[in-house]
Motif scaffolding. Sequence first.
Motif, PDB file in Angstrom:
ATOM      1  N   ARG A 105       0.803  -1.315   0.330  1.00 15.53           N
ATOM      2  CA  ARG A 105      -0.061  -0.157   0.097  1.00 15.53           C
ATOM      3  C   ARG A 105       0.921   1.099   0.013  1.00 15.53           C
ATOM      4  NH1 ARG A 105      -5.369  -0.895   0.747  1.00 15.53           N
ATOM      5  NH2 ARG A 105      -5.611   1.202   1.352  1.00 15.53           N
ATOM      6  N   VAL A 106       1.472   1.526  -1.163  1.00 11.38           N
ATOM      7  CA  VAL A 106       2.259   2.591  -1.192  1.00 11.38           C
ATOM      8  C   VAL A 106       2.183   3.171  -2.473  1.00 11.38           C
ATOM      9  CG1 VAL A 106       4.399   1.122  -0.069  1.00 11.38           C
ATOM     10  CG2 VAL A 106       4.136   1.122  -2.421  1.00 11.38           C
ATOM     11  N   PRO A 107       2.725   4.507  -2.658  1.00 13.94           N
ATOM     12  CA  PRO A 107       2.727   5.375  -3.782  1.00 13.94           C
ATOM     13  C   PRO A 107       3.123   4.478  -5.023  1.00 13.94           C
ATOM     14  CG  PRO A 107       3.616   6.562  -2.132  1.00 13.94           C
ATOM     15  CD  PRO A 107       3.476   5.273  -1.366  1.00 13.94           C
ATOM     16  N   ASP A 108       2.229   4.438  -6.109  1.00 19.13           N
ATOM     17  CA  ASP A 108       2.934   3.448  -7.116  1.00 19.13           C
ATOM     18  C   ASP A 108       2.148   4.064  -8.412  1.00 19.13           C
ATOM     19  OD1 ASP A 108       3.532   1.446  -9.123  1.00 19.13           O
ATOM     20  OD2 ASP A 108       2.087   0.038  -8.113  1.00 19.13           O
ATOM     21  N   HIS A 109       2.630   5.276  -8.971  1.00 19.92           N
ATOM     22  CA  HIS A 109       2.090   6.016 -10.138  1.00 19.92           C
ATOM     23  C   HIS A 109       2.122   5.005 -11.287  1.00 19.92           C
ATOM     24  CE1 HIS A 109       4.177   9.275  -7.764  1.00 19.92           C
ATOM     25  NE2 HIS A 109       2.881   9.307  -7.464  1.00 19.92           N
TER      26      HIS A 109
ATOM     27  N   CYS B 108       9.524   2.863  -0.636  1.00 23.92           N
ATOM     28  CA  CYS B 108       8.313   2.837   0.327  1.00 23.92           C
ATOM     29  C   CYS B 108       7.738   1.555   0.488  1.00 23.92           C
ATOM     30  CB  CYS B 108       7.494   3.792  -0.597  1.00 23.92           C
ATOM     31  SG  CYS B 108       7.341   5.614  -0.744  1.00 23.92           S
ATOM     32  N   ALA B 109       7.781   0.587  -0.462  1.00 21.39           N
ATOM     33  CA  ALA B 109       7.498  -0.803  -0.004  1.00 21.39           C
ATOM     34  C   ALA B 109       8.258  -1.458   1.134  1.00 21.39           C
ATOM     35  CB  ALA B 109       7.397  -1.621  -1.221  1.00 21.39           C
ATOM     36  N   ALA B 110       9.707  -1.075   1.019  1.00 25.58           N
ATOM     37  CA  ALA B 110      10.447  -1.718   2.004  1.00 25.58           C
ATOM     38  C   ALA B 110      10.123  -1.052   3.459  1.00 25.58           C
ATOM     39  CB  ALA B 110      12.025  -1.595   1.529  1.00 25.58           C
ATOM     40  N   PHE B 111       9.884   0.408   3.383  1.00 25.26           N
ATOM     41  CA  PHE B 111       9.778   0.842   4.557  1.00 25.26           C
ATOM     42  C   PHE B 111       8.374   0.785   5.254  1.00 25.26           C
ATOM     43  CE2 PHE B 111       8.442   4.781   6.884  1.00 25.26           C
ATOM     44  CZ  PHE B 111       9.338   4.723   8.140  1.00 25.26           C
ATOM     45  N   ASN B 112       7.354   0.701   4.305  1.00 21.86           N
ATOM     46  CA  ASN B 112       6.051   0.116   5.051  1.00 21.86           C
ATOM     47  C   ASN B 112       6.178  -1.469   5.507  1.00 21.86           C
ATOM     48  OD1 ASN B 112       4.736   2.413   4.142  1.00 21.86           O
ATOM     49  ND2 ASN B 112       2.950   1.431   3.276  1.00 21.86           N
ATOM     50  N   VAL B 113       6.997  -2.488   4.890  1.00 19.05           N
ATOM     51  CA  VAL B 113       7.067  -3.582   5.304  1.00 19.05           C
ATOM     52  C   VAL B 113       7.673  -3.430   6.692  1.00 19.05           C
ATOM     53  CG1 VAL B 113       8.324  -5.756   5.101  1.00 19.05           C
ATOM     54  CG2 VAL B 113       6.969  -4.861   3.310  1.00 19.05           C
ATOM     55  N   LEU B 114       8.962  -2.694   7.022  1.00 20.30           N
ATOM     56  CA  LEU B 114       9.438  -2.294   8.265  1.00 20.30           C
ATOM     57  C   LEU B 114       8.514  -1.870   9.241  1.00 20.30           C
ATOM     58  CD1 LEU B 114      12.344  -2.332   9.692  1.00 20.30           C
ATOM     59  CD2 LEU B 114      12.495   0.322   8.705  1.00 20.30           C
ATOM     60  N   THR B 115       7.894  -0.769   8.901  1.00 13.83           N
ATOM     61  CA  THR B 115       6.993  -0.059   9.716  1.00 13.83           C
ATOM     62  C   THR B 115       5.750  -0.972  10.029  1.00 13.83           C
ATOM     63  OG1 THR B 115       7.558   1.771   8.744  1.00 13.83           O
ATOM     64  CG2 THR B 115       5.557   1.911  10.104  1.00 13.83           C
ATOM     65  N   ALA B 116       5.254  -1.876   9.405  1.00 20.23           N
ATOM     66  CA  ALA B 116       4.091  -2.682   9.668  1.00 20.23           C
ATOM     67  C   ALA B 116       4.499  -3.545  10.661  1.00 20.23           C
ATOM     68  CB  ALA B 116       3.423  -3.285   8.399  1.00 20.23           C
ATOM     69  N   ALA B 117       5.881  -4.508  10.240  1.00 17.24           N
ATOM     70  CA  ALA B 117       6.148  -5.343  11.486  1.00 17.24           C
ATOM     71  C   ALA B 117       6.612  -4.619  12.685  1.00 17.24           C
ATOM     72  CB  ALA B 117       7.581  -5.659  10.856  1.00 17.24           C
ATOM     73  N   LEU B 118       6.988  -3.504  12.887  1.00 18.05           N
ATOM     74  CA  LEU B 118       7.216  -2.729  14.184  1.00 18.05           C
ATOM     75  C   LEU B 118       6.099  -2.463  14.731  1.00 18.05           C
ATOM     76  CD1 LEU B 118      10.253  -0.521  12.910  1.00 18.05           C
ATOM     77  CD2 LEU B 118      10.417  -2.593  14.564  1.00 18.05           C
ATOM     78  N   ALA B 119       5.143  -1.916  13.963  1.00 18.73           N
ATOM     79  CA  ALA B 119       3.557  -1.589  14.578  1.00 18.73           C
ATOM     80  C   ALA B 119       2.735  -2.880  14.950  1.00 18.73           C
ATOM     81  CB  ALA B 119       2.838  -0.771  13.488  1.00 18.73           C
ATOM     82  N   SER B 120       3.306  -3.895  14.461  1.00 20.24           N
ATOM     83  CA  SER B 120       2.664  -5.124  14.764  1.00 20.24           C
ATOM     84  C   SER B 120       3.230  -5.701  16.150  1.00 20.24           C
ATOM     85  CB  SER B 120       2.581  -6.058  13.905  1.00 20.24           C
ATOM     86  OG  SER B 120       1.951  -5.792  12.835  1.00 20.24           O
ATOM     87  N   GLY B 121       4.329  -5.169  16.804  1.00 17.26           N
ATOM     88  CA  GLY B 121       4.971  -5.417  17.911  1.00 17.26           C
ATOM     89  C   GLY B 121       6.135  -6.404  17.636  1.00 17.26           C
ATOM     90  N   TRP B 122       6.548  -6.399  16.484  1.00 17.90           N
ATOM     91  CA  TRP B 122       7.905  -7.252  16.358  1.00 17.90           C
ATOM     92  C   TRP B 122       8.946  -6.487  16.135  1.00 17.90           C
ATOM     93  CZ3 TRP B 122       7.180 -12.352  16.719  1.00 17.90           C
ATOM     94  CH2 TRP B 122       5.734 -12.766  16.504  1.00 17.90           C
ATOM     95  N   GLY B 123      10.061  -7.271  16.145  1.00 16.56           N
ATOM     96  CA  GLY B 123      11.461  -6.250  16.186  1.00 16.56           C
ATOM     97  C   GLY B 123      11.733  -6.451  14.703  1.00 16.56           C
ATOM     98  N   ALA B 124      12.164  -5.508  14.137  1.00 17.96           N
ATOM     99  CA  ALA B 124      12.493  -5.543  12.514  1.00 17.96           C
ATOM    100  C   ALA B 124      13.571  -4.702  12.189  1.00 17.96           C
ATOM    101  CB  ALA B 124      11.263  -5.063  11.557  1.00 17.96           C
ATOM    102  N   ASN B 125      14.409  -4.735  11.223  1.00 22.47           N
ATOM    103  CA  ASN B 125      15.505  -4.140  10.886  1.00 22.47           C
ATOM    104  C   ASN B 125      15.422  -4.073   9.149  1.00 22.47           C
ATOM    105  OD1 ASN B 125      18.395  -3.016  10.167  1.00 22.47           O
ATOM    106  ND2 ASN B 125      18.423  -3.218  12.301  1.00 22.47           N
ATOM    107  N   TRP B 126      16.051  -3.117   8.483  1.00 23.70           N
ATOM    108  CA  TRP B 126      16.070  -2.962   7.239  1.00 23.70           C
ATOM    109  C   TRP B 126      17.565  -2.707   6.991  1.00 23.70           C
ATOM    110  CZ3 TRP B 126      13.380   1.419   4.113  1.00 23.70           C
ATOM    111  CH2 TRP B 126      14.158   1.482   2.644  1.00 23.70           C
TER     112      TRP B 126
END
Length: 181
Positions: free
Chosen positions: A34-38, A109-127
């Motif tokens: 769910r990222v900007p994808d012109h 943006c897709a990478a950042f959303n995956v990272l942020t979604a994992a963190l927001a779900s309570g998991w540890g995550a790193n890019w």
Amino acid sequence: MDFLLSRRSRPAKLLSGPAPDRATLERILEAGGRVPDHGKLEPWRFVVLEGAALARVATAIRARGADTGQDGEKAAAAFEGAPVAIIVVGVPKESEKIPADEQVLSAGCAAFNVLTAALASGWGANWLTGWIARDPMLLRETFGLEGDEWIAGFIHIGTCETAVPERPRPDMDAVTRWVSE
């Protein structure tokens, strides 16, 4: 807003099991899409590594590091510690309307959303990226990339029991310019 203002990645070396279950990973990936994808080109895709695949990748990274003089130990350790790694692959698409740089930004943006979604779900995550994200042999033979595909990031996900200290953040006044007229 509080989550975004306190968002903090967890170092891959601090991640361990348990891992998110399949349903949770599917929701994290859905958020990643769910990222900007012109032009609706989907200039990215995801590869989820679990179990034996992580060990196989770590072995390949160590071997390639030995062949090239790169530090394969540190890169391999990230794949051995975290129980899941999601590879965000940039997939450039031919388009008369959508330039390549917009496609690169969409993959980021897709990478950042995956990272942020994992963190927001309570998991540890790193890019992470590093030399392994650019090594032609690893890209083709280990990660299965084709043509002009490239790696936007490896998102390592797992459990982090260790408190992670805050790191210095930008001086927002130094990086912001307000324009009123």
